[in-house]
Write a protein that holds these residues in place. Structure first.
Motif, mmCIF file in Angstrom:
data_model
loop_
_atom_site.group_PDB
_atom_site.id
_atom_site.type_symbol
_atom_site.label_atom_id
_atom_site.label_comp_id
_atom_site.label_asym_id
_atom_site.label_seq_id
_atom_site.Cartn_x
_atom_site.Cartn_y
_atom_site.Cartn_z
ATOM 1 N N LYS A 1 -22.209 38.613 4.868
ATOM 2 C CA LYS A 1 -23.243 37.603 4.678
ATOM 3 C C LYS A 1 -22.646 36.336 4.072
ATOM 4 O O LYS A 1 -21.627 36.385 3.364
ATOM 5 N N ARG A 2 -23.270 35.219 4.320
ATOM 6 C CA ARG A 2 -22.840 33.961 3.722
ATOM 7 C C ARG A 2 -23.241 33.926 2.256
ATOM 8 O O ARG A 2 -24.278 34.482 1.859
ATOM 9 N N ASP A 3 -22.425 33.283 1.456
ATOM 10 C CA ASP A 3 -22.696 33.134 0.026
ATOM 11 C C ASP A 3 -23.596 31.919 -0.166
ATOM 12 O O ASP A 3 -23.126 30.775 -0.201
ATOM 13 N N LEU A 4 -24.890 32.164 -0.258
ATOM 14 C CA LEU A 4 -25.871 31.087 -0.374
ATOM 15 C C LEU A 4 -26.621 31.218 -1.691
ATOM 16 O O LEU A 4 -26.862 32.330 -2.168
ATOM 17 N N PRO A 5 -27.016 30.098 -2.284
ATOM 18 C CA PRO A 5 -27.673 30.158 -3.596
ATOM 19 C C PRO A 5 -29.107 30.691 -3.481
ATOM 20 O O PRO A 5 -29.794 30.478 -2.481
ATOM 21 N N ARG A 6 -29.522 31.389 -4.523
ATOM 22 C CA ARG A 6 -30.927 31.763 -4.638
ATOM 23 C C ARG A 6 -31.716 30.562 -5.123
ATOM 24 O O ARG A 6 -31.200 29.700 -5.844
ATOM 25 N N SER B 1 -29.653 25.912 12.077
ATOM 26 C CA SER B 1 -28.261 25.533 12.292
ATOM 27 C C SER B 1 -27.799 26.033 13.652
ATOM 28 O O SER B 1 -28.420 26.921 14.243
ATOM 29 N N ALA B 2 -26.701 25.477 14.144
ATOM 30 C CA ALA B 2 -26.235 25.813 15.488
ATOM 31 C C ALA B 2 -25.842 27.278 15.598
ATOM 32 O O ALA B 2 -25.997 27.890 16.654
ATOM 33 N N ALA B 3 -25.335 27.853 14.501
ATOM 34 C CA ALA B 3 -24.927 29.256 14.489
ATOM 35 C C ALA B 3 -25.009 29.768 13.058
ATOM 36 O O ALA B 3 -25.322 29.015 12.128
ATOM 37 N N ARG B 4 -24.719 31.058 12.873
ATOM 38 C CA ARG B 4 -24.833 31.639 11.541
ATOM 39 C C ARG B 4 -23.745 31.107 10.613
ATOM 40 O O ARG B 4 -23.935 31.031 9.392
ATOM 41 N N THR B 5 -22.609 30.764 11.152
ATOM 42 C CA THR B 5 -21.545 30.142 10.380
ATOM 43 C C THR B 5 -21.487 28.663 10.721
ATOM 44 O O THR B 5 -22.103 28.213 11.689
ATOM 45 N N GLY B 6 -20.761 27.887 9.931
ATOM 46 C CA GLY B 6 -20.635 26.474 10.207
ATOM 47 C C GLY B 6 -21.555 25.636 9.341
ATOM 48 O O GLY B 6 -22.163 26.121 8.382
ATOM 49 N N PRO B 7 -21.701 24.345 9.667
ATOM 50 C CA PRO B 7 -22.476 23.428 8.828
ATOM 51 C C PRO B 7 -23.916 23.894 8.644
ATOM 52 O O PRO B 7 -24.559 24.375 9.581
#
Length: 407
Positions: A133-138, A340-346
């Motif tokens: 999973k991406r490291d995203l803030p809560r 976003s365009a995909a799960r990874t990336g900007p």
């Protein structure tokens, strides 16, 4: 029962959806319907069915036959008791050439019902391998979940079973997936089990499909009657606790041309067909709605190697308390979305009073008032901006190609 005839262009212009009544005798356990017609000149006839108590299934132009039985039915059709009385085959005159189209309809009855799974046999080995999973803030204790809000299975015109689609979603790294088969809810009974097996939250959905445009309805247990005006779809969905979204409003002959008496609050602005994202019409369409729309994305996935080829492109991100159907729908309803365009990336996320641009080196942040600022992230690939304006923010390349949206 057998019926032969010809449909003419004038028949389609007068009334596109035709019904063929037939009587089901007592003691019937299974009905089989077969449609044959000459498609060589480009004719397309849709197929569906209703029983004495209403809707029993729809397959559109994806199938030329179906079975409805006590134990099991063809995907797209509801299994259950087959009551005697007046039934109707629905024939949609989707494409009828000037020279007409000859057709033959055959209906047979049986007092014995086959016990065949409706979810056509697709099995994958366990365990499933998911990407990290991406490291995203809560945000206020909530988490960002990645998903796709538009995909199809064998219950309409998709190639994969529900199990196959959910397995692909897991391997793509999606947390949730809306299964939105055309004009049917026959896939609903299988979603919970496959959610448990694959670890992907499957949202019950239906793509209400007509030649004047398509709409997704998520979370409604009721079948939405595509024969009614589109404003009634929205009212029925909201009354049933579901969400209504205008799909791909500018996509070719599927562009949205229905009249709505109430402005839609959600729209699939980012559809796979937005291939040239320097083309600004989807953004212009959104700006024509004074109150704005909540942006979501959908791949409209049908088959591996098809068009589109990839599930989860684009990805819709939802900020929710947990990855459950009610919590995800609440997040969308509240406008806590990003695309976003995909799960990874900007990626561009609203975090309270700030915006987080992630992995966006060299991109441009575009505010709702169209003012712009270059993104210069820290070494971790992150940069925060104030989110003082109402409306949709986006990330673009220096060539004005959209790469991320944020409600």
């Amino acid at each position: 029962m057998r019926l032969d005839g010809v449909w003419w262009l004038e028949d389609r212009l007068r009334q596109q959806l035709r019904t063929v009544p037939f009587e089901v005798p007592p003691g019937t356990a299974e009905i089989e319907v077969r449609l044959d017609y000459d498609s060589s000149a480009g004719a397309v006839l849709d197929l569906g069915c209703a029983g004495p108590e209403g809707f029993r299934g729809w397959s559109g132009g994806a199938r030329s036959s179906f079975r409805i039985g006590v134990h099991a039915s063809t995907p797209g059709y509801l299994a259950g008791e087959v009551p005697p009385g007046l039934w109707h085959v629905w024939l949609g005159l989707h494409r009828v050439p000037v020279e007409g189209v000859r057709y033959s309809l055959e209906i047979t009855f049986s007092d014995k019902a086959r016990k065949v799974s409706q979810d056509l046999g697709y099995r994958e080995p366990d365990p499933l391998e998911r990407p990290p999973k991406r490291d995203l803030p809560r945000v206020d204790g909530r988490r960002w979940f990645a998903g796709d809000l538009h995909a199809h299975t064998q219950h309409s015109d998709g190639a994969l079973s529900i199990r196959g689609l959910a397995t692909l979603a897991a391997r793509t790294g999606l947390d949730f997936l809306a299964v939105t088969d055309h004009n049917t809810i026959s896939h609903y009974p299988f979603l919970e089990k496959q959610s448990a097996v694959t670890g992907v939250t499957l949202i019950p959905g239906q793509e209400v499909t007509t030649e004047l445009g398509h709409a997704n309805v998520w979370g409604s247990a009721e079948w939405i009657d595509f024969r009614r005006p589109a404003s009634q779809w929205m009212k029925q969905a909201e009354k049933a606790g579901g969400l209504f979204s205008v799909n791909h409003p500018l996509a070719g002959d599927c562009a949205w041309r229905h009249h709505l008496t109430t402005q839609p609050s959600i729209a699939e602005l980012w559809h796979w067909s937005w291939l040239d994202r320097t083309w600004g019409e989807p953004l212009a369409w959104a700006r024509r709605h004074p109150a704005g729309v909540i942006p979501v994305g959908g791949s409209d996935f049908h088959a591996p190697g098809g068009t589109p080829a990839s599930l989860g492109e684009p990805v819709t991100w939802v900020l929710a308390d947990e990855c459950t159907v009610p919590a995800l729908l609440d997040g969308i309803r509240a406008g806590r979305t990003a695309v976003s365009a995909a799960r990874t990336g900007p990626l561009l996320l609203r975090c309270g009073d700030e915006l987080l641009a992630l992995d966006a080196e060299g991109l441009v942040l575009v505010r709702p008032d169209e003012t712009r600022v270059a993104v210069r992230p820290d070494p971790a690939g992150r940069q925060l901006f104030p989110a003082s304006q109402k409306g949709m923010y986006r990330l673009e390349t220096w060539r004005n190609e959209v790469v991320a949206l944020c409600a």
